[in-house]
Motif scaffolding. Structure first.
Motif, PDB file in Angstrom:
ATOM      1  N   GLY A 148      39.938 -11.004  40.204  1.00 18.13           N
ATOM      2  CA  GLY A 148      40.063  -9.721  40.884  1.00 18.13           C
ATOM      3  C   GLY A 148      40.573  -8.610  39.993  1.00 18.13           C
ATOM      4  N   MET A 149      40.596  -8.843  38.668  1.00 17.48           N
ATOM      5  CA  MET A 149      41.143  -7.852  37.749  1.00 17.48           C
ATOM      6  C   MET A 149      40.060  -7.240  36.855  1.00 17.48           C
ATOM      7  SD  MET A 149      44.339  -7.180  37.865  1.00 17.48           S
ATOM      8  CE  MET A 149      45.844  -7.731  38.615  1.00 17.48           C
ATOM      9  N   GLY A 150      38.797  -7.561  37.116  1.00 14.14           N
ATOM     10  CA  GLY A 150      37.740  -6.993  36.291  1.00 14.14           C
ATOM     11  C   GLY A 150      36.957  -5.965  37.079  1.00 14.14           C
ATOM     12  N   ALA A 151      35.619  -6.076  37.032  1.00 12.44           N
ATOM     13  CA  ALA A 151      34.778  -5.187  37.809  1.00 12.44           C
ATOM     14  C   ALA A 151      35.112  -5.361  39.284  1.00 12.44           C
ATOM     15  CB  ALA A 151      33.312  -5.528  37.563  1.00 12.44           C
ATOM     16  N   GLN A 152      35.105  -4.260  40.025  1.00  8.22           N
ATOM     17  CA  GLN A 152      35.478  -4.328  41.437  1.00  8.22           C
ATOM     18  C   GLN A 152      34.229  -4.404  42.313  1.00  8.22           C
ATOM     19  OE1 GLN A 152      38.839  -4.496  42.460  1.00  8.22           O
ATOM     20  NE2 GLN A 152      38.968  -4.887  40.274  1.00  8.22           N
ATOM     21  N   PRO A 153      34.312  -5.122  43.455  1.00  8.89           N
ATOM     22  CA  PRO A 153      33.192  -5.148  44.373  1.00  8.89           C
ATOM     23  C   PRO A 153      32.850  -3.715  44.792  1.00  8.89           C
ATOM     24  CG  PRO A 153      34.962  -6.603  45.108  1.00  8.89           C
ATOM     25  CD  PRO A 153      35.457  -5.876  43.924  1.00  8.89           C
ATOM     26  N   LEU A 168      46.925  -1.225  33.035  1.00 11.67           N
ATOM     27  CA  LEU A 168      45.957  -0.135  32.913  1.00 11.67           C
ATOM     28  C   LEU A 168      45.266   0.139  34.242  1.00 11.67           C
ATOM     29  CD1 LEU A 168      44.233  -1.148  29.550  1.00 11.67           C
ATOM     30  CD2 LEU A 168      45.824   0.730  29.881  1.00 11.67           C
ATOM     31  N   GLY A 169      45.253  -0.845  35.133  1.00  8.34           N
ATOM     32  CA  GLY A 169      44.537  -0.712  36.402  1.00  8.34           C
ATOM     33  C   GLY A 169      43.251  -1.502  36.327  1.00  8.34           C
ATOM     34  N   PRO A 170      42.959  -2.314  37.369  1.00 11.51           N
ATOM     35  CA  PRO A 170      41.782  -3.170  37.310  1.00 11.51           C
ATOM     36  C   PRO A 170      40.464  -2.388  37.372  1.00 11.51           C
ATOM     37  CG  PRO A 170      42.888  -3.387  39.432  1.00 11.51           C
ATOM     38  CD  PRO A 170      43.734  -2.501  38.598  1.00 11.51           C
ATOM     39  N   SER A 171      39.673  -2.516  36.324  1.00 15.81           N
ATOM     40  CA  SER A 171      38.321  -1.957  36.319  1.00 15.81           C
ATOM     41  C   SER A 171      37.571  -2.617  35.184  1.00 15.81           C
ATOM     42  CB  SER A 171      38.335  -0.440  36.111  1.00 15.81           C
ATOM     43  OG  SER A 171      38.564  -0.146  34.755  1.00 15.81           O
TER      44      SER A 171
END
Lengths: 335, 303
Positions: B243-248, B159-162
């Motif tokens: 690194g696959m959840g909320a992005q910096p 789905l894309g990391p977010s």
């Protein structure tokens, strides 16, 4: 018993096919064209795109693609990795022993510490030991293990300079992998210090991985013991003058073990999920790290094949646990 | 809560049992840990709501002059940055306070999605003919046979990391537990007299499902909701860590840990505090969950 085994085996088949469909479908059904994603920000020319579509067989009907994939799986062919160009099947089995070793040590640790802790807590219900043990268990149960791993690294490796924090063994040692299990291989190699080095490398990761199952087993053992300790036959055993250790250890514990075994069986999934984090942090060359790396590299055959194999492993373990359960507890066979 | 107590009694003249909530609170209060957990949870909730007012700094503003400042009780620390600063000179306390918002958002959204989806599917499975029930439960077995974090990781990768996709993935992974619980509860309720009499009176299927049976299945589901709230926070933090959840630069606790990993041996505080925040939140919710289970599960109720 035979009927129970057969019926349990029969439910295994549709679940297996389902897992195949899911791991196949992930790449094709969900949004995002794998070829575009693989190409990344550089993009891909139209001719090359067509070439790749044909190479991966994306131009053929989905059903045909699935049939090829499914028959491949049955013959042990999971495709080849885009990155290393090696068969996914071979890669899986070269890395699997490392994960298995880590998980086995972790679960043995969890059982060896968790069951006594649960028994002690149940026997001392409401007293100091019970409270202390169960509070600790709840903290362990709530622990974000990736943070726990980092903390242990800071305390033990940073401040005390004690165990190493990456890889299976010191690079000093080299020997042929006989069994794939580092502990056994290093012993077999006969090199001085090799086994000690392997143990030192295993301590922190296995303890981190054991934390959550340990807490779960301790809590489950305690509640199962409490339930059993209230039964009539325990009162009878006490009344006829058996030593408390014998009543608790033999009469009660044996019957309290049934739900505990279920929990141990269920923790295989937890262990493998934990292995993903533990292996990534400790650079442990096993399945978890392999999957995470492949996900980041968009190596789809590996992700698809790895997902299938891991699910298959969990299913097989659950099947074995179910069968054992039927063996221990005759009541369940009738259903 | 109020719905639960009234919907069981359909005729207005039957005396409603005196104060279900009061009774619940009485059992809940007996468990000291649960009460402590409840207060900690409320405190975190308040912090999350009033984050912009409490936080001394903006969570993303960087102060290049003050990078990796230790917490105030250590040499070199000052009360300006109570818990120190991270490698980019951002105030850790402010980031933690804002991070509370993300954790509660994650917990609530995931529980709502997973619970509504799971309860609906479970109800359908419980009421459906045998074949449909079998199909639904097989699908749930399949989802359960893949380790949750791995499945979530693969879903997010596609789905894309977010943060949003991480929440969706975790909700999908947690849903089968609700389906199983609801179905099991429905199965035991279905054979009881009050359901049979409702059928005899001529209640239609939707009424039977949602008004007659569902309220009586809620106790285990509420306990499960508490457990999956903490699971959701843990799993989304784990995804953030990988690194696959909320992005910096989002100040999500797991993401903060991921960013600070390379500094663990130089600056212990950038690693310690975000993890401690996760642990305390999850612990308080689990304490509450234990209390809820003791208070709601009639089997364990002390008579």
């Amino acid at each position: 018993m035979l009927r129970y085994i057969l019926s349990r085996l029969l439910t295994f088949i549709p679940t297996f096919i389902g897992v195949c469909i899911i791991s196949f479908a992930f790449i094709r059904v969900l949004p995002g064209d794998p070829i575009i994603v693989m190409a990344g920000e550089r993009g891909v020319s139209d001719e090359r795109y067509q070439e790749l579509v044909e190479q991966f067989g994306f131009d053929r009907p989905v059903v045909v693609q699935f049939w090829d994939f499914f028959t491949g799986v049955l013959q042990g062919d999971l495709g080849t990795s885009y990155v290393t160009k090696r068969p996914v099947w071979d890669e899986f089995f070269s890395l699997f022993p490392a994960t298995l070793e880590l998980s086995l040590v972790a679960i043995i640790l969890a059982i060896a510490l968790g069951i006594p802790a649960g028994v002690i807590a149940a026997v001392n219900r409401g007293k100091f030991f019970d409270r202390a043990l169960m509070s600790t268990a709840l903290v362990g149960y709530s622990m974000p293990i990736f943070w726990w791993a980092l903390l242990l690294i800071i305390v033990f490796s940073g401040n005390l300079g004690w165990p190493p924090v990456s890889d299976l063994i010191d690079l000093l040692y080299y020997f042929e992998a006989e069994t794939g299990f580092m502990l056994i291989d290093s012993l077999l190699s006969g090199q001085e210090g090799a086994c000690k080095s392997a143990v030192r490398h295993l301590i922190l990761p296995s303890f981190v991985l054991a934390t959550v199952p340990l807490a779960v087993i301790a809590r489950q053992t305690r509640s199962a013991m409490l339930e059993v300790l209230g039964e009539d036959y325990i009162r009878t055993a006490r009344a006829k003058g058996l030593a408390p250790a014998r009543v608790n250890g033999v009469h009660a514990l044996r019957n309290a073990m049934i739900p505990v075994i279920t929990v141990i069986g269920l923790s295989v999934g937890t262990l493998l999920a934990g292995a993903i984090l533990t292996e990534t942090i400790f650079s442990w060359p096993g399945i978890g790290k392999w999957m995470v790396d492949s996900i980041f590299r968009r190596d789809y055959p590996v992700v698809q094949g790895g997902l299938l194999m891991v699910a298959l492993f969990v299913m097989v373990v659950n099947l074995i646990v179910d069968l054992l359960y039927g063996l221990i507890n005759p009541k369940i066979r009738k259903r | 809560m109020a719905d639960v107590s009234s919907s069981g009694n359909t005729t207005p003249n039957t005396p409603i049992r005196p104060g279900r909530i009061k009774e619940f609170w009485r059992y809940f209060r007996e468990n000291r840990g649960a009460v402590i957990g409840f207060y900690v949870f409320v405190a975190f909730l308040l912090v999350a709501i009033f984050a912009p007012l409490i936080a001394p700094f903006d969570p993303t503003s960087q102060n290049r002059g003050a990078t990796l400042v230790p917490p105030f009780w250590q040499d070199g620390g000052s009360l300006t940055y109570v818990l120190g600063t991270d490698p980019l000179g951002r105030d850790i306390l402010s980031r933690l306070i804002h991070g509370a918002r993300y954790s509660f958002l994650v917990g609530s959204v995931v529980v709502v999605i997973a619970a509504t989806g799971g309860i609906m599917t479970g109800l359908i499975a419980g009421f459906a003919p045998r074949w449909l029930d079998t199909i639904i439960m097989r699908i749930m077995d399949i989802i359960l046979s893949i380790p949750s974090l791995l499945l979530a990781l693969v879903l997010v990768a596609i789905l894309g990391p977010s943060l949003l996709n991480a929440m969706i993935a975790i909700a999908i992974v947690l849903q089968p537990h609700y389906v199983r619980l609801t179905r099991a509860a429905v199965m035991t309720e279905l054979s009881k007299d009050y359901v049979v009499s409702a059928k005899v009176v001529g209640a239609k299927l939707p009424r039977l499902m949602f008004i007659t049976v569902l309220p009586n299945c809620l106790a285990p589901i509420i306990v499960q909701a508490a457990l999956s709230f903490s699971n959701a926070i843990l799993d989304v933090a784990a995804l953030g860590f990988l690194g696959m959840g909320a992005q910096p630069p989002t100040p999500e606790w797991g993401t903060m840990l991921a960013e600070s990993r390379e500094f663990i041996l130089r600056a212990w505080w950038v690693v310690t505090f975000p993890g401690l925040a996760i642990l305390i939140t999850v612990l308080s919710i689990n304490l509450m969950g234990d209390g809820l289970r003791d208070a709601l599960d009639p089997k364990l109720k002390r008579s």
